[in-house]
Write an enzyme that holds these catalytic residues in place. Structure first.
Site, mmCIF file in Angstrom:
data_model
loop_
_atom_site.group_PDB
_atom_site.id
_atom_site.type_symbol
_atom_site.label_atom_id
_atom_site.label_comp_id
_atom_site.label_asym_id
_atom_site.label_seq_id
_atom_site.Cartn_x
_atom_site.Cartn_y
_atom_site.Cartn_z
ATOM 1 N N CYS A 80 13.450 -16.665 139.997
ATOM 2 C CA CYS A 80 13.396 -15.225 140.272
ATOM 3 C C CYS A 80 14.225 -14.907 141.499
ATOM 4 C CB CYS A 80 11.964 -14.781 140.478
ATOM 5 S SG CYS A 80 11.197 -15.556 141.890
ATOM 6 N N ASN A 99 9.104 -21.376 134.614
ATOM 7 C CA ASN A 99 10.064 -22.087 135.484
ATOM 8 C C ASN A 99 9.393 -22.852 136.607
ATOM 9 O OD1 ASN A 99 9.333 -19.755 136.820
ATOM 10 N ND2 ASN A 99 11.358 -19.417 137.715
ATOM 11 N N GLU A 122 4.092 -10.940 140.638
ATOM 12 C CA GLU A 122 5.368 -11.427 141.159
ATOM 13 C C GLU A 122 6.321 -11.473 139.965
ATOM 14 O OE1 GLU A 122 5.752 -11.854 144.257
ATOM 15 O OE2 GLU A 122 3.706 -11.999 145.002
HETATM 16 P P1 NAP Z 1 7.101 -14.151 130.837
HETATM 17 O O1 NAP Z 1 7.710 -14.285 129.500
HETATM 18 O O2 NAP Z 1 6.726 -12.840 131.344
HETATM 19 O O3 NAP Z 1 5.778 -15.094 130.811
HETATM 20 C C1 NAP Z 1 5.065 -15.283 132.003
HETATM 21 C C2 NAP Z 1 3.635 -15.645 131.640
HETATM 22 O O4 NAP Z 1 3.011 -14.537 131.031
HETATM 23 C C3 NAP Z 1 3.529 -16.778 130.635
HETATM 24 O O5 NAP Z 1 2.375 -17.554 130.913
HETATM 25 C C4 NAP Z 1 3.349 -16.025 129.327
HETATM 26 O O6 NAP Z 1 2.721 -16.778 128.328
HETATM 27 C C5 NAP Z 1 2.443 -14.924 129.789
HETATM 28 N N1 NAP Z 1 2.411 -13.738 128.925
HETATM 29 C C6 NAP Z 1 3.285 -13.367 127.971
HETATM 30 N N2 NAP Z 1 2.901 -12.195 127.412
HETATM 31 C C7 NAP Z 1 1.742 -11.832 128.032
HETATM 32 C C8 NAP Z 1 0.836 -10.731 127.922
HETATM 33 N N3 NAP Z 1 1.024 -9.753 127.026
HETATM 34 N N4 NAP Z 1 -0.252 -10.686 128.720
HETATM 35 C C9 NAP Z 1 -0.475 -11.681 129.623
HETATM 36 N N5 NAP Z 1 0.348 -12.750 129.784
HETATM 37 C C10 NAP Z 1 1.437 -12.814 128.989
HETATM 38 O O7 NAP Z 1 8.033 -14.813 131.957
HETATM 39 P P2 NAP Z 1 8.689 -16.288 131.909
HETATM 40 O O8 NAP Z 1 9.756 -16.248 130.885
HETATM 41 O O9 NAP Z 1 7.621 -17.326 131.796
HETATM 42 O O10 NAP Z 1 9.312 -16.388 133.370
HETATM 43 C C11 NAP Z 1 10.593 -15.831 133.632
HETATM 44 C C12 NAP Z 1 10.414 -14.493 134.309
HETATM 45 O O11 NAP Z 1 9.468 -14.600 135.357
HETATM 46 C C13 NAP Z 1 11.704 -14.017 134.961
HETATM 47 O O12 NAP Z 1 11.815 -12.620 134.846
HETATM 48 C C14 NAP Z 1 11.516 -14.376 136.431
HETATM 49 O O13 NAP Z 1 12.269 -13.547 137.294
HETATM 50 C C15 NAP Z 1 10.054 -14.145 136.591
HETATM 51 N N6 NAP Z 1 9.552 -14.939 137.695
HETATM 52 C C16 NAP Z 1 9.211 -14.286 138.851
HETATM 53 C C17 NAP Z 1 8.756 -15.031 139.926
HETATM 54 C C18 NAP Z 1 8.348 -14.382 141.207
HETATM 55 O O14 NAP Z 1 7.717 -15.066 142.045
HETATM 56 N N7 NAP Z 1 8.659 -13.131 141.423
HETATM 57 C C19 NAP Z 1 8.659 -16.407 139.847
HETATM 58 C C20 NAP Z 1 9.012 -17.024 138.642
HETATM 59 C C21 NAP Z 1 9.468 -16.272 137.565
HETATM 60 P P3 NAP Z 1 3.684 -17.521 127.242
HETATM 61 O O15 NAP Z 1 4.426 -18.566 127.995
HETATM 62 O O16 NAP Z 1 2.720 -18.077 126.233
HETATM 63 O O17 NAP Z 1 4.570 -16.467 126.667
HETATM 64 O O1 G3P Z 2 11.284 -18.160 140.229
HETATM 65 C C1 G3P Z 2 10.368 -18.889 140.977
HETATM 66 C C2 G3P Z 2 10.401 -18.374 142.376
HETATM 67 O O2 G3P Z 2 9.125 -18.407 142.900
HETATM 68 C C3 G3P Z 2 11.443 -19.136 143.150
HETATM 69 O O3 G3P Z 2 10.858 -19.986 144.074
HETATM 70 O O4 G3P Z 2 11.086 -21.393 146.075
HETATM 71 O O5 G3P Z 2 12.781 -21.579 144.249
HETATM 72 O O6 G3P Z 2 12.719 -19.563 145.717
HETATM 73 P P1 G3P Z 2 11.925 -20.682 145.092
#
Ligand code: NAP
Ligand code: G3P
Length: 508
Positions: A301, A171, A267
């Site tokens: 997130c 995202n 995160e």
């Molecule tokens: P995701 O499916 O966990 O993927 C995140 C990253 O991890 C991608 O680069 C993914 O690669 C990689 N990945 C997948 N499996 C892995 C493994 N086994 N080992 C290491 N890396 C691996 O998450 P997303 O769908 O991209 O993002 C959505 C999620 O992220 C939501 O839950 C959101 O809340 C969270 N998020 C949190 C924050 C925060 O700051 N707290 C910010 C943004 C998003 P691939 O793309 O190749 O699968």
């Molecule tokens: O999910 C991405 C997170 O980092 C949100 O950033 O700045 O939109 O609250 P912001």
């Protein structure tokens, strides 16, 4: 600083036709796997490009390259490291329209938001460069604590951890990889980036940006490929010294299990609750809830993931949020429509499951629950109860559930019962009460009279429980990506030798 609105010939080296390459030691490479992963626009399905499906051998090689190049970068003066980041910031800003357009096509973020993400990354690079004083050390004298330690003087400065693996989410594929790369480089580390597959093309541009900014080859490298295929191998690799990861809680927990003693900055997911008390300013609350729940189609997130209103204002709040949600424009991100495509059909199916479950269990649909291809209409669910999945699961889509409460205690319980602990919100004019409720909430950040947000990016940003480990935010990230080096001087006896140091009598 001017934006470059032409095509950018500097980027041509990144690809052959539509096949984008991975980047190691300053060279753009094609994987020996002979396989690529197609990246299509989630709005219209058009092929944007293909990224390399790198092999584990290529992962080994790229990590070895990064390891070999830690020393050259660690020994580069901090001022010079800072200057590289400043030059990178200028390039990111210069190319922000071009990069924003690619980002929009890659993850469906509306164009204005996509360009903002790129510009925000330039700000992070520049602010990180300006924060080099975070690497200053300190000097301590021993007899502050122990009277007989007067001869001990400790000198501390900060040194890099080595090779940092930076993994970002779909995202914010540019901003949330950049927010890791910048502090890692300032601290003197080398970097291996693994961008999200949907987001790889945009994030790949860091290769050109950093090389053009003067970063020596081998200090920044990246692989592309599905995390499900190379992710475990990357994170468990013995030559990775630290991992900065942003993504889902399930992946973050998997990484934590695989990596043992390795320092981690995680995160992860969120289920941020907006507690709305009787005296809340409803106009402000409605704006915050609608913007917080539906920006980037709820794929943040820090999105507002549930609203907990007190009875006296619940009806009006639900009606006004519904009214505003129905005004949101829907369609093509290139036309800056408010609501665009969800990242994948699979994710759409998941969001629909949560809506269906809630409706089957008695929730009241106020608007939405409509889908066309990858677009889900803004959906407001009222009278959501705790037996419904959407009360607890991260929807990561344009759906806002209202869980009506009878007291602040109940709001605190429901908030804290979540496995997540990213942020929380309290809308009230009673600031004393807000502070007291904030004290009770098991989250990283509480927003009082505002929507959840990661920014501004120098603020500490952290999650508790399943929402993460460690603290992001410019200065915090620099500290997390470096460590103290402590040198203790053990003098024989402070002051004693001074009196013995006298001019030697001249021999005739
Ligand atoms: P995701 O499916 O966990 O993927 C995140 C990253 O991890 C991608 O680069 C993914 O690669 C990689 N990945 C997948 N499996 C892995 C493994 N086994 N080992 C290491 N890396 C691996 O998450 P997303 O769908 O991209 O993002 C959505 C999620 O992220 C939501 O839950 C959101 O809340 C969270 N998020 C949190 C924050 C925060 O700051 N707290 C910010 C943004 C998003 P691939 O793309 O190749 O699968
Ligand atoms: O999910 C991405 C997170 O980092 C949100 O950033 O700045 O939109 O609250 P912001």
């Amino acid at each position: 600083m001017q934006k470059d609105l032409r095509g950018v010939p500097e980027f041509d080296i990144m690809r052959q036709g539509k096949d984008y390459k991975y980047y190691e030691m300053g060279e753009w490479k094609v994987s020996s796997s002979g396989k690529t992963i197609p990246i299509s626009n989630p709005y219209n399905g058009e092929l944007l490009g293909n990224v390399q499906a790198c092999t584990k051998d290529e992962v080994d090689h790229i990590i070895a390259t990064a390891k070999e190049n830690v020393e050259c970068w660690e020994t580069t003066p901090i001022k010079e490291r800072s200057d590289v980041l400043k030059r990178a910031a200028k390039l990111i800003y210069k190319w922000s329209e071009h990069l924003g357009n690619i980002l929009m096509q890659e993850n469906g973020k509306k164009l204005s938001s996509a360009i903002s993400e790129i510009e925000r990354t330039a700000l992070i690079f520049n602010a990180t460069a300006e924060s080099r004083d975070q690497l200053l050390g300190e000097t301590l004298v021993g007899d502050v604590l122990e009277a007989d330690s007067r001869e001990k003087i400790s000198m501390t400065y900060r040194v890099p951890l080595g090779v940092i693996l930076c993994i970002g989410p779909f995202n914010y594929p540019f901003n949330l990889t950049g927010s890791k790369i910048a502090p890692a480089l300032l601290a003197g580390n080398s970097v291996v980036m693994k961008p999200p597959t949907e987001g790889s093309i945009t994030a790949s541009h860091f290769g050109v940006i950093l090389e053009t900014a003067g970063l020596p080859p081998g200090v920044f490298n990246f692989v592309t490929g599905r995390g499900s295929e190379i992710g475990d191998y990357l994170s468990s690799h013995p030559d990775i010294n630290m991992i900065s990861f942003t993504g889902s809680s399930s992946t973050g927990q998997r990484i934590a299990e695989k990596t043992g003693m390795k320092p981690l900055l995680l995160e992860l997911g969120g289920k941020d609750a907006a507690i709305v008390l009787d005296d809340a300013d409803l106009e402000m609350t409605v704006r915050a809830v609608v913007s917080g729940a539906f920006s980037y189609n709820g794929q943040r997130c820090t999105a507002v993931k549930r609203v907990l209103p007190m009875p006296s204002i619940a009806n009006e709040l639900v009606e006004r949020v519904t009214e505003e949600a129905q005004k949101l424009t829907i369609g093509n991100p290139a036309e800056n429509k408010d609501i665009g495509p969800i990242i994948s059909s699979k994710q759409c199916d998941y969001i629909q499951e949560l809506i269906d479950d809630a409706l089957e269990k008695g929730a009241k649909l106020k608007c939405g629950n409509k889908r066309e291809k990858n677009i889900i209409w803004p959906t407001v669910l009222d009278y959501v109860t705790e037996d419904m999945r959407i009360a607890w699961e991260e929807q990561f889509g344009p759906v806002i559930p209202f869980i009506r409460i009878q007291s602040a205690d109940e709001a605190i319980r429901i908030s804290n019962q979540s496995q997540y602990g990213l942020q929380g919100m309290i809308f009230t004019n009673d600031i004393d009460l807000a502070f007291n409720i904030a004290q009770e909430l098991e989250v990283g950040t509480i927003q009082i009279n505002g929507k959840s947000s990661r920014g501004p990016d120098h603020f500490p940003f952290l999650g508790t429980k399943s929402s993460g480990m460690g603290t992001q935010g410019i200065n915090y990230a620099i500290k997390n990506m470096s460590r103290p080096k402590v040198v203790v001087m053990n003098l024989t006896e402070r002051g004693k030798l001074v009196h013995e140091c006298v001019a030697k009598e001249d021999t005739p």
